[in-house]
Design an enzyme around this catalytic site. Structure first.
Site, PDB file in Angstrom:
ATOM      1  N   ILE A  15     -16.072 -32.307  -7.170  1.00 45.41           N
ATOM      2  CA  ILE A  15     -15.391 -31.038  -7.414  1.00 45.41           C
ATOM      3  C   ILE A  15     -15.513 -30.246  -6.124  1.00 45.41           C
ATOM      4  O   ILE A  15     -16.623 -29.987  -5.650  1.00 45.41           O
ATOM      5  CB  ILE A  15     -15.961 -30.264  -8.626  1.00 45.41           C
ATOM      6  CG1 ILE A  15     -15.237 -28.916  -8.796  1.00 45.41           C
ATOM      7  CG2 ILE A  15     -17.456 -30.118  -8.560  1.00 45.41           C
ATOM      8  CD1 ILE A  15     -15.606 -28.152 -10.063  1.00 45.41           C
ATOM      9  N   LEU A  36     -13.207 -19.534  -8.245  1.00 44.66           N
ATOM     10  CA  LEU A  36     -12.367 -20.675  -8.616  1.00 44.66           C
ATOM     11  C   LEU A  36     -13.186 -21.833  -9.186  1.00 44.66           C
ATOM     12  O   LEU A  36     -12.734 -22.519 -10.108  1.00 44.66           O
ATOM     13  CB  LEU A  36     -11.554 -21.158  -7.414  1.00 44.66           C
ATOM     14  CG  LEU A  36     -10.586 -20.151  -6.802  1.00 44.66           C
ATOM     15  CD1 LEU A  36      -9.865 -20.764  -5.614  1.00 44.66           C
ATOM     16  CD2 LEU A  36      -9.596 -19.649  -7.820  1.00 44.66           C
ATOM     17  N   TYR A  42     -24.364 -24.639 -10.663  1.00 44.03           N
ATOM     18  CA  TYR A  42     -24.371 -25.475 -11.870  1.00 44.03           C
ATOM     19  C   TYR A  42     -25.378 -24.959 -12.895  1.00 44.03           C
ATOM     20  O   TYR A  42     -25.101 -24.969 -14.096  1.00 44.03           O
ATOM     21  CB  TYR A  42     -24.637 -26.940 -11.525  1.00 44.03           C
ATOM     22  CG  TYR A  42     -23.518 -27.560 -10.731  1.00 44.03           C
ATOM     23  CD1 TYR A  42     -22.205 -27.532 -11.195  1.00 44.03           C
ATOM     24  CD2 TYR A  42     -23.754 -28.153  -9.498  1.00 44.03           C
ATOM     25  CE1 TYR A  42     -21.167 -28.088 -10.458  1.00 44.03           C
ATOM     26  CE2 TYR A  42     -22.721 -28.713  -8.758  1.00 44.03           C
ATOM     27  CZ  TYR A  42     -21.440 -28.665  -9.252  1.00 44.03           C
ATOM     28  OH  TYR A  42     -20.412 -29.208  -8.519  1.00 44.03           O
TER      29      TYR A  42
END
Length: 174
Positions: free
Chosen positions: A96, A107, A142
């Protein structure tokens, strides 16, 4: 902020190869031995390698667009295309990346939310990924999104063995 997504196909091969290489180089070149890094880039982002990944029925790439401009991309793996877990109820977010000029604008969270929705639509119970142990900004990102470290695995940049944290997200949280 509205993003649109497009499943990549062979017609996107060169554009996908370019964004893959560009974002990886921007993110990691400065932290690696130049010879090891070049060897890795030459193999990992070779046209034939990306083509092989695009043709794998258990791997999918998506472009993320803001208006009509590509701002990033991601790659998902299921089944035997996964690098570690390889269970039917899991899906791996192998890559990603958001282009440098679009980072810091939220984003990544939008893209990750879309990925979670895709994983649920495929009846997956766990979304997981590997992140370099020295990429502290990504690890914090994360963790803020609900991912938890559950293991580690080696990751090679050329001959340089590095360690990735394996982080998982329980999709039943959604």
């Amino acid at each position: 902020m509205e993003l649109k997504y497009k499943l990549c196909s062979l017609t996107d091969l060169e554009e996908l190869r370019l964004i893959s290489e560009q974002t990886f180089v921007t993110a990691f070149e400065k932290d690696n031995d130049p010879v090891d890094f070049k060897n890795y880039i030459d193999k990992a982002f070779a046209k034939e390698k990306i083509k092989e990944e695009l043709l794998n029925k258990n791997s999918t790439f998506y472009f993320a667009y803001q208006n009509s401009t590509i701002v990033g991309y991601f790659k998902l793996n299921v089944g035997d295309a996964q690098t570690d877990l390889k269970t039917d109820e899991s899906i791996e977010l192998e890559r990603i990346y958001v282009l440098a000029q679009y980072q810091g604008k939220g984003l990544g969270k939008h893209i990750l939310d879309y990925i979670k929705g895709l994983a649920l639509s495929k009846s997956k119970k766990k979304l997981w990924l590997g992140v370099w142990e020295h990429n502290t900004a990504a690890i914090r990102f994360y963790q803020r999104q609900g991912f938890v470290k559950f293991d580690t695995h080696p990751y090679y940049i050329g001959e340089d063995e590095q360690t990735d944290w394996l982080m998982g997200y329980d999709l039943s949280n959604l």
